[in-house]
Write a protein that holds these residues in place. Structure first.
Motif, PDB file in Angstrom:
ATOM      1  N   GLU A  74      -2.936   2.881 -18.013  1.00  9.65           N
ATOM      2  CA  GLU A  74      -4.029   3.215 -17.108  1.00  9.65           C
ATOM      3  C   GLU A  74      -3.689   2.805 -15.684  1.00  9.65           C
ATOM      4  N   ARG A  75      -3.682   3.765 -14.766  1.00  8.08           N
ATOM      5  CA  ARG A  75      -3.418   3.440 -13.370  1.00  8.08           C
ATOM      6  C   ARG A  75      -4.537   2.574 -12.801  1.00  8.08           C
ATOM      7  N   ARG A  76      -4.170   1.644 -11.934  1.00  7.58           N
ATOM      8  CA  ARG A  76      -5.146   0.785 -11.262  1.00  7.58           C
ATOM      9  C   ARG A  76      -5.146   1.091  -9.771  1.00  7.58           C
ATOM     10  N   PRO A  77      -6.322   1.105  -9.128  1.00  9.31           N
ATOM     11  CA  PRO A  77      -6.373   1.398  -7.689  1.00  9.31           C
ATOM     12  C   PRO A  77      -5.768   0.262  -6.876  1.00  9.31           C
ATOM     13  N   LEU A  78      -5.372   0.574  -5.656  1.00  9.74           N
ATOM     14  CA  LEU A  78      -4.820  -0.435  -4.761  1.00  9.74           C
ATOM     15  C   LEU A  78      -5.858  -1.516  -4.488  1.00  9.74           C
ATOM     16  N   ASP A  79      -5.472  -2.767  -4.684  1.00  5.94           N
ATOM     17  CA  ASP A  79      -6.338  -3.916  -4.400  1.00  5.94           C
ATOM     18  C   ASP A  79      -5.420  -5.092  -4.102  1.00  5.94           C
ATOM     19  N   VAL A  80      -5.034  -5.227  -2.831  1.00  3.15           N
ATOM     20  CA  VAL A  80      -4.032  -6.218  -2.457  1.00  3.15           C
ATOM     21  C   VAL A  80      -4.668  -7.610  -2.388  1.00  3.15           C
ATOM     22  N   VAL A  81      -4.056  -8.535  -3.118  1.00  3.88           N
ATOM     23  CA  VAL A  81      -4.477  -9.942  -3.122  1.00  3.88           C
ATOM     24  C   VAL A  81      -3.451 -10.727  -2.303  1.00  3.88           C
ATOM     25  N   ASP A  82      -3.928 -11.507  -1.320  1.00  3.15           N
ATOM     26  CA  ASP A  82      -3.051 -12.247  -0.412  1.00  3.15           C
ATOM     27  C   ASP A  82      -3.049 -13.731  -0.793  1.00  3.15           C
ATOM     28  N   HIS A  83      -1.852 -14.321  -0.904  1.00  2.00           N
ATOM     29  CA  HIS A  83      -1.720 -15.715  -1.324  1.00  2.00           C
ATOM     30  C   HIS A  83      -1.355 -16.671  -0.193  1.00  2.00           C
ATOM     31  N   VAL A  84      -1.360 -16.193   1.056  1.00  2.00           N
ATOM     32  CA  VAL A  84      -0.978 -17.079   2.161  1.00  2.00           C
ATOM     33  C   VAL A  84      -1.868 -18.316   2.204  1.00  2.00           C
TER      34      VAL A  84
ATOM     35  N   ALA B  91       0.827  -1.210   0.000  1.00  2.00           N
ATOM     36  CA  ALA B  91       0.000   0.000   0.000  1.00  2.00           C
ATOM     37  C   ALA B  91       0.860   1.257   0.000  1.00  2.00           C
ATOM     38  N   GLU B  92       1.948   1.245   0.798  1.00  2.00           N
ATOM     39  CA  GLU B  92       2.820   2.419   0.873  1.00  2.00           C
ATOM     40  C   GLU B  92       3.489   2.704  -0.471  1.00  2.00           C
ATOM     41  N   VAL B  93       4.023   1.669  -1.101  1.00  2.00           N
ATOM     42  CA  VAL B  93       4.729   1.872  -2.363  1.00  2.00           C
ATOM     43  C   VAL B  93       3.747   2.159  -3.494  1.00  2.00           C
ATOM     44  N   HIS B  94       2.558   1.567  -3.450  1.00  2.00           N
ATOM     45  CA  HIS B  94       1.536   1.871  -4.453  1.00  2.00           C
ATOM     46  C   HIS B  94       1.200   3.359  -4.425  1.00  2.00           C
ATOM     47  N   ALA B  95       1.026   3.912  -3.223  1.00  5.11           N
ATOM     48  CA  ALA B  95       0.691   5.341  -3.101  1.00  5.11           C
ATOM     49  C   ALA B  95       1.821   6.212  -3.649  1.00  5.11           C
ATOM     50  N   ARG B  96       3.066   5.849  -3.363  1.00  7.78           N
ATOM     51  CA  ARG B  96       4.200   6.608  -3.882  1.00  7.78           C
ATOM     52  C   ARG B  96       4.283   6.498  -5.399  1.00  7.78           C
TER      53      ARG B  96
END
Length: 290
Positions: free
Chosen positions: A197-207, A180-185
């Motif tokens: 085209e920029r894409r909004p933050l949408d973190v997918v977790d693979h744990v 999230a931090e690096v996406h915002a930067r």
């Protein structure tokens, strides 16, 4: 004598990890199931070829090589990859992504939109988010922009990824923080190509997909296969090309790229008689990128 098979590597599908064999046969791997195979007696490891073609000379390759290709086939395979920038006119749209593998281990990369998250699963990304989508060269320029402006690498060695898997933050929110931090930067940077085209933050977790929650720390990793050797254990986790196998001596990591090029046979009894080196756990992992 048992029929021998040649492995083409590990692939990820909607069903999870699968071992792919020459001829197209696939073996779906289920956590809790047993993985057991032997290397044919008297066999040698031969080059896996390039771009779907057999090595013209059937070259012998080193047991510890994860590429499993001779020098010429490796050159041909690299020359026809997107990473080599030889397909500037590729008409397919590409995603730019941020992938996170552990504290301080975040990289930028690109993958064809049509592949979805497959590339992230293949790399063992613990979590990721798309950054943007557009033509190949625009995606390449954006990748370079992030590397230069934010010092985000485009490669992280597999050994480093493996070293932190047993000590990841427990919550998805904690794992997503650096992304999230690096996406915002990244989206705030000037100089993005207009066609991307920029894409909004949408973190997918693979744990969950990898089975890494509560996975025991590994005690060793397979250094390479050998003729007559046996690998056997219970599958407790799988991430990228790696299988984490519970054996009598503890959890041992098998990089399935070491399987290619060998003739493999069933080994119902299991066991572990191939070379294993001590696992190198993470030491002094940094808290963040910045």
């Amino acid at each position: 004598m048992a029929h021998a098979w040649k492995c083409s590597g590990l692939r990820w599908s909607v069903e999870g990890p699968e071992l792919v064999w020459d001829g197209g046969r696939r073996s779906v791997l289920a956590r809790g199931g047993r993985v057991a195979f032997g290397v044919a007696e008297g066999g040698v490891r031969t080059c896996a070829g390039a771009r779907g073609h057999a090595c013209p000379v059937g070259a012998v390759v080193a047991a510890r090589s994860t590429g499993a290709r001779c020098e010429e086939c490796a050159r041909l395979d690299r020359a026809h990859s997107v990473a080599a920038d030889t397909f500037a006119d590729d008409p397919r749209p590409y995603h730019v992504y941020l992938a996170w593998f552990g504290p301080g281990m975040l990289k930028v990369g690109i993958t064809a939109v049509e592949r979805g998250p497959a590339r992230l699963l293949e790399q063992g990304a613990v979590c990721f988010s798309w950054l943007g989508a557009g033509p190949l060269m625009a995606a390449r320029r954006t990748e370079e922009l992030l590397r230069a402006a934010l010092r985000v690498p485009d490669r992280i060695p597999y050994a480093e990824k493996r070293a932190v898997r047993a000590a990841l933050p427990e919550t998805a929110a904690a794992r997503a923080r650096e992304v999230a931090e690096v996406h915002a930067r990244a989206v705030a940077l000037a100089g993005w190509p207009e066609s991307l085209e920029r894409r909004p933050l949408d973190v997918v977790d693979h744990v969950g997909a990898f089975g890494l929650a509560g996975v025991p720390a590994a005690v060793g990793e397979v250094a390479g296969l050998a003729a007559g050797g046996v690998v056997g254990g219970e599958l407790v986790a799988a991430a990228g090309p790696d299988l984490h196998l519970a054996t009598g001596a503890g959890v041992v990591v098998l990089d399935t790229r070491l399987m290619t090029g060998w003739e493999l046979v069933p080994a119902p009894g299991g066991g572990l008689t191939v070379p294993v080196r001590e696992f190198r756990a993470a030491a002094g992992v940094q808290d963040g990128l910045f």
